[in-house]
Design a protein around this motif. Structure first.
Motif, PDB file in Angstrom:
ATOM      1  N   LYS A 111       7.933  -2.480   9.053  1.00 42.91           N
ATOM      2  CA  LYS A 111       8.352  -2.277   7.703  1.00 42.91           C
ATOM      3  C   LYS A 111       7.398  -1.565   6.948  1.00 42.91           C
ATOM      4  O   LYS A 111       7.950  -0.514   6.108  1.00 42.91           O
ATOM      5  N   PHE A 112       6.307  -1.579   6.947  1.00 42.76           N
ATOM      6  CA  PHE A 112       5.295  -0.831   5.982  1.00 42.76           C
ATOM      7  C   PHE A 112       4.496   0.170   6.874  1.00 42.76           C
ATOM      8  O   PHE A 112       3.769   1.146   6.067  1.00 42.76           O
ATOM      9  N   GLY A 113       4.636   0.195   8.316  1.00 49.77           N
ATOM     10  CA  GLY A 113       3.833   1.270   9.008  1.00 49.77           C
ATOM     11  C   GLY A 113       4.191   2.578   8.632  1.00 49.77           C
ATOM     12  O   GLY A 113       3.150   3.294   8.546  1.00 49.77           O
ATOM     13  N   PRO A 114       5.368   3.145   8.527  1.00 46.72           N
ATOM     14  CA  PRO A 114       5.672   4.540   8.258  1.00 46.72           C
ATOM     15  C   PRO A 114       4.903   5.057   7.013  1.00 46.72           C
ATOM     16  O   PRO A 114       4.369   6.067   6.799  1.00 46.72           O
ATOM     17  N   SER A 115       5.184   4.184   5.934  1.00 46.94           N
ATOM     18  CA  SER A 115       4.754   4.648   4.540  1.00 46.94           C
ATOM     19  C   SER A 115       2.974   4.449   4.560  1.00 46.94           C
ATOM     20  O   SER A 115       2.618   5.444   4.132  1.00 46.94           O
ATOM     21  N   PHE A 119       0.774   7.780   4.105  1.00 49.45           N
ATOM     22  CA  PHE A 119      -0.287   7.739   3.155  1.00 49.45           C
ATOM     23  C   PHE A 119      -1.445   7.932   3.986  1.00 49.45           C
ATOM     24  O   PHE A 119      -2.520   8.903   3.380  1.00 49.45           O
ATOM     25  N   ALA A 120      -2.000   7.345   5.106  1.00 49.74           N
ATOM     26  CA  ALA A 120      -3.122   7.900   5.652  1.00 49.74           C
ATOM     27  C   ALA A 120      -3.191   9.249   6.312  1.00 49.74           C
ATOM     28  O   ALA A 120      -4.141   9.894   6.023  1.00 49.74           O
ATOM     29  N   ASP A 121      -1.744   9.802   6.568  1.00 47.72           N
ATOM     30  CA  ASP A 121      -1.681  11.245   6.845  1.00 47.72           C
ATOM     31  C   ASP A 121      -2.068  12.006   5.698  1.00 47.72           C
ATOM     32  O   ASP A 121      -2.853  13.170   5.931  1.00 47.72           O
ATOM     33  N   ASP A 126      -5.261  15.790   3.054  1.00 50.03           N
ATOM     34  CA  ASP A 126      -6.409  16.329   1.958  1.00 50.03           C
ATOM     35  C   ASP A 126      -7.520  16.512   2.382  1.00 50.03           C
ATOM     36  O   ASP A 126      -8.405  17.709   1.839  1.00 50.03           O
ATOM     37  N   LYS A 127      -8.406  15.737   3.071  1.00 48.19           N
ATOM     38  CA  LYS A 127      -9.570  15.751   3.533  1.00 48.19           C
ATOM     39  C   LYS A 127      -9.761  17.041   4.489  1.00 48.19           C
ATOM     40  O   LYS A 127     -10.835  17.753   4.372  1.00 48.19           O
ATOM     41  N   VAL A 128      -8.819  17.350   5.436  1.00 46.62           N
ATOM     42  CA  VAL A 128      -8.845  18.253   6.313  1.00 46.62           C
ATOM     43  C   VAL A 128      -8.665  19.675   5.363  1.00 46.62           C
ATOM     44  O   VAL A 128      -9.494  20.595   5.885  1.00 46.62           O
ATOM     45  N   ALA A 129      -7.836  19.612   4.230  1.00 48.77           N
ATOM     46  CA  ALA A 129      -7.623  20.740   3.535  1.00 48.77           C
ATOM     47  C   ALA A 129      -9.261  21.028   2.778  1.00 48.77           C
ATOM     48  O   ALA A 129      -9.474  22.333   2.824  1.00 48.77           O
TER      49      ALA A 129
END
Length: 252
Positions: A111-115, A119-121, A126-129
């Motif tokens: 249910k919540f894995g994709p969201s 969010f983690a991606d 952002d960190k990679v950028a």
């Protein structure tokens, strides 16, 4: 437990002669040796494929050539039935609690894995950028530093030419100063020589004038009044004769 067993066996081997001492020394060197400096391969960005959430795909691929497509499922079912029949695993209330917890976990993941993954991606992107921005800035500054260093090296290479030009300029200035001083000395010497020549000419002119005046005075003082009258008369006669000759020529 394994660490305690190794520790106890090590103490036992330590007192059992040279063989035990060698094994203890080998174990110490194994634990205290420096880590390898070989480059560590990069971790994969994504994990391997799994089935049913926890079973690796490699296990199925390993069993397919020997047992067929249904082999892994039969193996799992057989192991479960064996554990239940031999009472290695006893079904009790904890089994139902674990099944309920696993069901809730699986439902939450579905249910919540994709969201959560998105969010983690996003956080990871952002960190990679930010890291890429810092890297680009560092690369830009380093590239500019390299260009500045190359320019400074080029300037250092041209410094010898600049020094040669400055040496030539100094030599030309020294030569010009020398020639100006030489010209000044030449003009000064010429002016003094001209002064000496003018002084000698003045002395000569004064001597000539003095000689002429002395001769004139001597001649005038040597003429008597009778000679002067005769000379005047002779001049008058010559003038009359010259006048008659002129009139004759004019009449002709």
């Amino acid at each position: 437990m394994l660490s305690r067993l190794v520790f106890v066996s090590g103490r036992a081997l330590k007192g059992s002669g040279p063989i035990g001492a060698g094994l203890v020394h080998a174990s110490r060197s194994l634990h205290t040796s420096s880590q390898s400096q070989a480059p560590v391969p990069a971790l994969p960005e994504k994990g391997g494929k799994v089935r049913h959430g926890i079973i690796p795909e490699e296990l199925f691929q390993l069993l397919y050539p020997k047992t067929g497509v249904t082999g892994p499922y039969m193996l799992g079912t057989g192991l479960l039935l064996y554990m239940l029949s031999k009472e290695i695993y006893v079904v009790n209330h904890e089994t139902f609690a674990a099944a309920s917890i696993i069901t809730v976990i699986i439902y939450s993941i579905k249910k919540f894995g994709p969201s959560v993954a998105a969010f983690a991606d996003k956080l990871n992107e952002d960190k990679v950028a930010k890291a890429q921005e810092v890297k680009d800035l560092a690369m830009t500054s380093l590239a500019q530093a390299i260009e500045d260093e190359k320019k400074e090296q080029w300037r250092v290479e041209g410094r010898s030419m600049l020094f040669d030009a400055k040496r030539n300029n100094v030599a030309m200035l020294l030569e010009t100063n020398y020639r100006e001083r030489l010209h000044m000395v030449t003009n000064e010497v010429k002016r003094r020589l001209d002064y000496q020549i003018a002084l000698q000419n003045l002395h000569r002119q004064m001597e000539q004038d003095h000689m002429v005046n002395w001769v004139e005075k001597s001649v005038i003082s040597s003429i008597t009044p009778q000679q002067e009258k005769e000379s005047i008369a002779k001049c008058i006669t010559d003038l009359k004769a010259l006048a008659k000759t002129t009139q004759a020529k004019a009449a002709v």
